[in-house]
Design an enzyme around this catalytic site. Structure first.
Site, short mmCIF file in Angstrom:
data_model
loop_
_atom_site.label_atom_id
_atom_site.label_comp_id
_atom_site.label_asym_id
_atom_site.label_seq_id
_atom_site.Cartn_x
_atom_site.Cartn_y
_atom_site.Cartn_z
N ARG A 225 -16.03 -30.02 65.58
CA ARG A 225 -16.55 -29.71 66.90
C ARG A 225 -15.41 -29.72 67.91
O ARG A 225 -14.52 -30.57 67.86
CB ARG A 225 -17.64 -30.72 67.32
CG ARG A 225 -18.96 -30.55 66.58
CD ARG A 225 -19.63 -29.25 66.99
NE ARG A 225 -20.92 -29.01 66.35
CZ ARG A 225 -21.09 -28.25 65.26
NH1 ARG A 225 -20.02 -27.68 64.70
NH2 ARG A 225 -22.28 -28.05 64.76
N HIS A 273 -14.82 -19.74 64.73
CA HIS A 273 -15.98 -20.53 64.28
C HIS A 273 -16.59 -19.93 63.00
O HIS A 273 -17.78 -19.63 62.93
CB HIS A 273 -17.04 -20.62 65.38
CG HIS A 273 -17.93 -21.82 65.22
ND1 HIS A 273 -18.46 -22.52 66.27
CD2 HIS A 273 -18.38 -22.46 64.11
CE1 HIS A 273 -19.19 -23.52 65.84
NE2 HIS A 273 -19.17 -23.50 64.52
#
Length: 310
Positions: A225, A273
């Site tokens: 994250r 991502h």
């Protein structure tokens, strides 16, 4: 009949409808699956936190919300959600994808591939890399993804140390927990991999203090994250040579803004991502199994601890 609402971005319905129906049929369920159902009739919500459903109050007979993502930070704080929440743990899809991405970038840095692939000066440097046994790796986050990556890297001969909020045990891996354990896990690591969730306790965990603990010239890999890292502290550590290179797949703001210094920094690799994503074919089986369990009165898999945030 079990009523199942698919609540995600509209373009995802085409990808998920077929796999979900196949998995629900295979589970022997009598069901109605749709993107539009009367709220008062919905039993389960197959959910993405970026969907239009944000108020769960109208869903008066709701039994559970089944998150399509591994990350649940976008829903755990929703006070209108009072039923059980599960997160996506999919060994055949999500986990395997993460193992492949982490292993690939670990080997890339371990072997020094960048210097060989991008070599405009045609320098002939025949210095061999160390063997994996001489390259200590630390993984922060020893949940399903962290443990799977640890197993893969130990199988390749890397000495792996893991750290988590609570003590874990994994054969062949040195496991630490707690604040003191974090320092032990990071000290002298040559490759650091971040697989922690985004919670208040992990915000800016990688800051100037923790970045000073690995061996000088260590590599940082973050498919976890974005808020785990203090961006400014990381840039300082890169400029000083404390961190040789950072490969980052997640960021505080996504897509990463065009003016962010990570884009132009010579010691940063940005990936969009893609370290691991939910695969509809395998994820549908996880969802169907949890609905089968719910209808049979069995415990749901992968329940989220709302207080812990994951």
């Amino acid at each position: 009949m079990t009523n199942i609402l698919f609540a995600a971005r509209s373009e995802k319905w085409e990808d998920y409808e077929g796999p979900l129906r196949s998995a629900l049929d295979a589970a022997g369920l009598d069901y109605r699956l749709s993107t539009e159902l009367p709220a008062a009739e919905v039993d389960y919500i197959v959910y993405a936190p970026n969907s239009d459903v944000q108020d769960f109050t109208p869903f008066t007979r709701l039994k559970a919300v089944l998150n399509l993502w591994a990350g649940v930070e976008g829903i755990t704080g929703n006070e209108t959600l009072t039923v059980p929440l599960t997160r996506m743990v999919d060994e055949d899809g999500l986990t395997q994808g993460m193992v492949e991405w982490v292993t690939g970038h670990t080997l890339r840095h371990h072997l020094g591939m960048d210097a060989h692939i991008v070599n405009p000066d045609r320098e002939w440097d025949a210095t061999p890399p160390p063997l994996s046994a001489d390259r200590p790796v630390t993984i922060l986050g020893m949940g399903a993804l962290g443990q799977a990556c640890a197993k893969a890297l130990t199988a390749l001969g890397f000495p792996v140390t893991g750290w988590s909020r609570t003590q874990k045990e994994l054969p062949g891996v040195i496991c630490h927990a707690g604040d003191d354990g974090l320092r032990k896990a990071l000290t002298d690591a040559q490759i650091v991999i971040l697989l922690l969730p985004d919670t208040p306790a992990t915000l800016n965990l990688i800051d100037a203090e923790t970045l000073a603990l690995p061996a000088r010239g260590a590599f940082l890999i973050n498919p976890g994250r974005g808020p785990l890292i203090d961006d400014g502290a990381l840039i300082d550590a890169l400029d000083a040579g404390q961190i040789a290179h950072a490969t980052l797949d997640v960021f505080r703001v996504e897509p990463l803004p065009e003016d962010h210094p990570f884009w132009s920094h010579p010691r940063v690799t940005v990936t969009p991502h893609i370290a691991s994503t939910t695969r509809p074919g395998t994820a549908a089986r996880v969802i169907a199994e949890n609905i089968r369990r719910g209808e049979a009165g069995e415990p749901l898999l992968h329940l989220v601890d709302r207080d812990a945030g994951y």
